[in-house]
Motif scaffolding. Sequence first.
Motif, PDB file in Angstrom:
ATOM      1  N   HIS A 191       0.870  -1.178   0.000  1.00  0.00           N
ATOM      2  CA  HIS A 191       0.000   0.000   0.000  1.00  0.00           C
ATOM      3  C   HIS A 191       0.908   1.229   0.000  1.00  0.00           C
ATOM      4  O   HIS A 191       1.356   1.690   1.056  1.00  0.00           O
ATOM      5  CB  HIS A 191      -0.911   0.000   1.236  1.00  0.00           C
ATOM      6  CG  HIS A 191      -1.968   1.058   1.193  1.00  0.00           C
ATOM      7  ND1 HIS A 191      -1.962   2.156   2.016  1.00  0.00           N
ATOM      8  CD2 HIS A 191      -3.064   1.193   0.388  1.00  0.00           C
ATOM      9  CE1 HIS A 191      -3.003   2.928   1.754  1.00  0.00           C
ATOM     10  NE2 HIS A 191      -3.686   2.366   0.769  1.00  0.00           N
ATOM     11  N   PRO A 192       1.231   1.771  -1.182  1.00  0.00           N
ATOM     12  CA  PRO A 192       2.204   2.865  -1.280  1.00  0.00           C
ATOM     13  C   PRO A 192       1.887   4.102  -0.441  1.00  0.00           C
ATOM     14  O   PRO A 192       2.808   4.677   0.155  1.00  0.00           O
ATOM     15  CB  PRO A 192       2.212   3.184  -2.779  1.00  0.00           C
ATOM     16  CG  PRO A 192       1.814   1.907  -3.432  1.00  0.00           C
ATOM     17  CD  PRO A 192       0.809   1.299  -2.514  1.00  0.00           C
ATOM     18  N   PRO A 193       0.626   4.581  -0.361  1.00  0.00           N
ATOM     19  CA  PRO A 193       0.383   5.807   0.408  1.00  0.00           C
ATOM     20  C   PRO A 193       0.812   5.710   1.872  1.00  0.00           C
ATOM     21  O   PRO A 193       1.252   6.701   2.460  1.00  0.00           O
ATOM     22  CB  PRO A 193      -1.134   6.004   0.286  1.00  0.00           C
ATOM     23  CG  PRO A 193      -1.494   5.334  -0.996  1.00  0.00           C
ATOM     24  CD  PRO A 193      -0.599   4.139  -1.061  1.00  0.00           C
ATOM     25  N   THR A 194       0.677   4.528   2.478  1.00  0.00           N
ATOM     26  CA  THR A 194       1.058   4.367   3.885  1.00  0.00           C
ATOM     27  C   THR A 194       2.395   3.657   4.049  1.00  0.00           C
ATOM     28  O   THR A 194       2.797   3.359   5.178  1.00  0.00           O
ATOM     29  CB  THR A 194      -0.027   3.578   4.641  1.00  0.00           C
ATOM     30  OG1 THR A 194      -0.221   2.298   4.006  1.00  0.00           O
ATOM     31  CG2 THR A 194      -1.338   4.342   4.648  1.00  0.00           C
ATOM     32  N   ARG A 195       3.067   3.377   2.934  1.00  0.00           N
ATOM     33  CA  ARG A 195       4.383   2.733   2.950  1.00  0.00           C
ATOM     34  C   ARG A 195       4.362   1.419   3.738  1.00  0.00           C
ATOM     35  O   ARG A 195       5.233   1.139   4.548  1.00  0.00           O
ATOM     36  CB  ARG A 195       5.446   3.672   3.546  1.00  0.00           C
ATOM     37  CG  ARG A 195       5.667   4.958   2.762  1.00  0.00           C
ATOM     38  CD  ARG A 195       6.191   4.649   1.360  1.00  0.00           C
ATOM     39  NE  ARG A 195       6.712   5.821   0.684  1.00  0.00           N
ATOM     40  CZ  ARG A 195       6.003   6.633  -0.088  1.00  0.00           C
ATOM     41  NH1 ARG A 195       4.709   6.390  -0.265  1.00  0.00           N
ATOM     42  NH2 ARG A 195       6.551   7.663  -0.691  1.00  0.00           N
ATOM     43  N   ARG A 196       3.348   0.597   3.461  1.00  0.00           N
ATOM     44  CA  ARG A 196       3.259  -0.711   4.105  1.00  0.00           C
ATOM     45  C   ARG A 196       3.482  -1.814   3.072  1.00  0.00           C
ATOM     46  O   ARG A 196       2.994  -1.727   1.944  1.00  0.00           O
ATOM     47  CB  ARG A 196       1.904  -0.891   4.794  1.00  0.00           C
ATOM     48  CG  ARG A 196       1.733  -0.059   6.053  1.00  0.00           C
ATOM     49  CD  ARG A 196       0.378  -0.322   6.705  1.00  0.00           C
ATOM     50  NE  ARG A 196      -0.722   0.127   5.852  1.00  0.00           N
ATOM     51  CZ  ARG A 196      -2.006  -0.169   6.081  1.00  0.00           C
ATOM     52  NH1 ARG A 196      -2.332  -0.933   7.116  1.00  0.00           N
ATOM     53  NH2 ARG A 196      -2.940   0.285   5.274  1.00  0.00           N
ATOM     54  N   LEU A 197       4.185  -2.846   3.501  1.00  0.00           N
ATOM     55  CA  LEU A 197       4.571  -3.945   2.619  1.00  0.00           C
ATOM     56  C   LEU A 197       4.410  -5.256   3.374  1.00  0.00           C
ATOM     57  O   LEU A 197       4.755  -5.342   4.556  1.00  0.00           O
ATOM     58  CB  LEU A 197       6.024  -3.759   2.174  1.00  0.00           C
ATOM     59  CG  LEU A 197       6.667  -4.840   1.307  1.00  0.00           C
ATOM     60  CD1 LEU A 197       6.013  -4.876  -0.076  1.00  0.00           C
ATOM     61  CD2 LEU A 197       8.164  -4.575   1.177  1.00  0.00           C
ATOM     62  N   ALA A 198       3.871  -6.276   2.703  1.00  0.00           N
ATOM     63  CA  ALA A 198       3.662  -7.578   3.343  1.00  0.00           C
ATOM     64  C   ALA A 198       4.093  -8.692   2.400  1.00  0.00           C
ATOM     65  O   ALA A 198       3.904  -8.600   1.184  1.00  0.00           O
ATOM     66  CB  ALA A 198       2.196  -7.758   3.730  1.00  0.00           C
ATOM     67  N   LEU A 199       4.671  -9.736   2.973  1.00  0.00           N
ATOM     68  CA  LEU A 199       5.016 -10.937   2.212  1.00  0.00           C
ATOM     69  C   LEU A 199       3.808 -11.864   2.242  1.00  0.00           C
ATOM     70  O   LEU A 199       3.493 -12.457   3.274  1.00  0.00           O
ATOM     71  CB  LEU A 199       6.243 -11.617   2.822  1.00  0.00           C
ATOM     72  CG  LEU A 199       6.706 -12.910   2.150  1.00  0.00           C
ATOM     73  CD1 LEU A 199       7.072 -12.664   0.695  1.00  0.00           C
ATOM     74  CD2 LEU A 199       7.886 -13.515   2.904  1.00  0.00           C
ATOM     75  N   PHE A 200       3.126 -11.988   1.105  1.00  0.00           N
ATOM     76  CA  PHE A 200       1.890 -12.765   1.039  1.00  0.00           C
ATOM     77  C   PHE A 200       2.165 -14.265   0.920  1.00  0.00           C
ATOM     78  O   PHE A 200       1.532 -15.085   1.587  1.00  0.00           O
ATOM     79  CB  PHE A 200       1.051 -12.284  -0.149  1.00  0.00           C
ATOM     80  CG  PHE A 200      -0.200 -13.080  -0.382  1.00  0.00           C
ATOM     81  CD1 PHE A 200      -1.296 -12.940   0.450  1.00  0.00           C
ATOM     82  CD2 PHE A 200      -0.279 -13.978  -1.443  1.00  0.00           C
ATOM     83  CE1 PHE A 200      -2.453 -13.679   0.240  1.00  0.00           C
ATOM     84  CE2 PHE A 200      -1.424 -14.721  -1.664  1.00  0.00           C
ATOM     85  CZ  PHE A 200      -2.515 -14.567  -0.818  1.00  0.00           C
ATOM     86  N   ALA A 201       3.104 -14.640   0.055  1.00  0.00           N
ATOM     87  CA  ALA A 201       3.385 -16.064  -0.168  1.00  0.00           C
ATOM     88  C   ALA A 201       4.743 -16.208  -0.831  1.00  0.00           C
ATOM     89  O   ALA A 201       5.284 -15.255  -1.404  1.00  0.00           O
ATOM     90  CB  ALA A 201       2.304 -16.698  -1.041  1.00  0.00           C
ATOM     91  N   LEU A 202       5.276 -17.414  -0.768  1.00  0.00           N
ATOM     92  CA  LEU A 202       6.491 -17.756  -1.498  1.00  0.00           C
ATOM     93  C   LEU A 202       6.079 -18.519  -2.753  1.00  0.00           C
ATOM     94  O   LEU A 202       5.481 -19.595  -2.666  1.00  0.00           O
ATOM     95  CB  LEU A 202       7.427 -18.597  -0.633  1.00  0.00           C
ATOM     96  CG  LEU A 202       8.014 -17.906   0.595  1.00  0.00           C
ATOM     97  CD1 LEU A 202       8.907 -18.866   1.364  1.00  0.00           C
ATOM     98  CD2 LEU A 202       8.793 -16.657   0.202  1.00  0.00           C
ATOM     99  N   GLY A 203       6.375 -17.954  -3.898  1.00  0.00           N
ATOM    100  CA  GLY A 203       5.979 -18.552  -5.160  1.00  0.00           C
ATOM    101  C   GLY A 203       6.296 -17.599  -6.294  1.00  0.00           C
ATOM    102  O   GLY A 203       7.018 -16.617  -6.116  1.00  0.00           O
TER     103      GLY A 203
END
Length: 369
Positions: free
Chosen positions: A348-360
């Motif tokens: 989510h670029p506006p809030t500078r949040r990043l998450a690792l959803f899955a390995l693939g």
Amino acid sequence: MGWVLLGLCVPITLSANAGTPLMWAGILHLTLGNLMIGLLEGGLLIYWLGLRQWFFWCALGGMIVANYASSWVGYLILAAVKGLVQSITLLWLKPFFVVCLGVSFLLSLLMEWPVVRWILRCHGKSWKQALRRTFQLHAVSYPLLVAYYFSASGVSLMTDFDLVDTQELIPSRSCTVYYLSIDGASVMRSQIGSEHVPEQVYELEPDSRHDRLFIRSDEEALYDLWLLKGGSPKDQEAQILLKDVTNMAVVEDSQKAPYPHIQPQGFPMPRTTGLHFGEVPSLWSETNSIYRTGFWPVEGLSANADSLRRFQASLETPFLAWSVRNAVEIDEDLLLFQLGPHQICLMHPPTRRLALFALGKGPVVVASR
């Protein structure tokens, strides 16, 4: 440090056929940069110890040779452990870089230590005293080298974004992600925002790292899941896997190339993972989002030039570089994309949040049915 100033002052235009600033910085370092570092460190030894005559030239020549040797050995070590480095994920990114900086400093110190001891033999210095002088030299030159490479790298993905849990980045409408396992032998399915474990829905023969999934519409306005195999446009092969997986998805039908000067005729569509960059489509709209992905890792993910939202997320360093591919906007300013060879991420670029959803790899997002 003339090579540092040269690297900072010479403008480098970023394009797909000209390379990146980091690539040119590395070439400059391995060729001319080590000469300048050797002269600096040799000059410091001469100044600190008052070396004269023969030992004057030993100090300069010895440190130049030592710097070239340590740099090329470091380059060969990085090439040898490339496979291991690619297994790093976002969860270990910052500790990995701290370790890399420490290990590279230590290896360079140990390689140049015998040379400094040889130069100081006329003063009867012990190995311990030579080690202290070597450390002092690195305390001067290593920060300059780190600053030089940092100025040419892209590190915003590591420094400007907060790594959060996937439950913090849930779209307003239910979405399902199909993707290939790391080895490419399975097609997995997982719902964004759901707690359930990803499930295997299809078995495959492991193939190219550029393989990915994509969607095609059928005559009944439903969408089928396809596999695109092959690394280059000439070797591409499409295979249908599952029928009627959704009633809403991004269908790739444009022949426009993201970088026309690479291939003026345009890329065949759909494109394999290696070529799947450019404007980011939106799952719920017929028009593209304001975001785009670049060819080089340093270009990463950014907002279009005409957008008021200025941002860039990228990672390209001497130790590790991750390209952004297979991106799609799944909600307003919520993106899903493949990062590097095997990470599927939410951002989510506006809030500078990043998450690792899955390995693939090779993901495709569809509306949940």
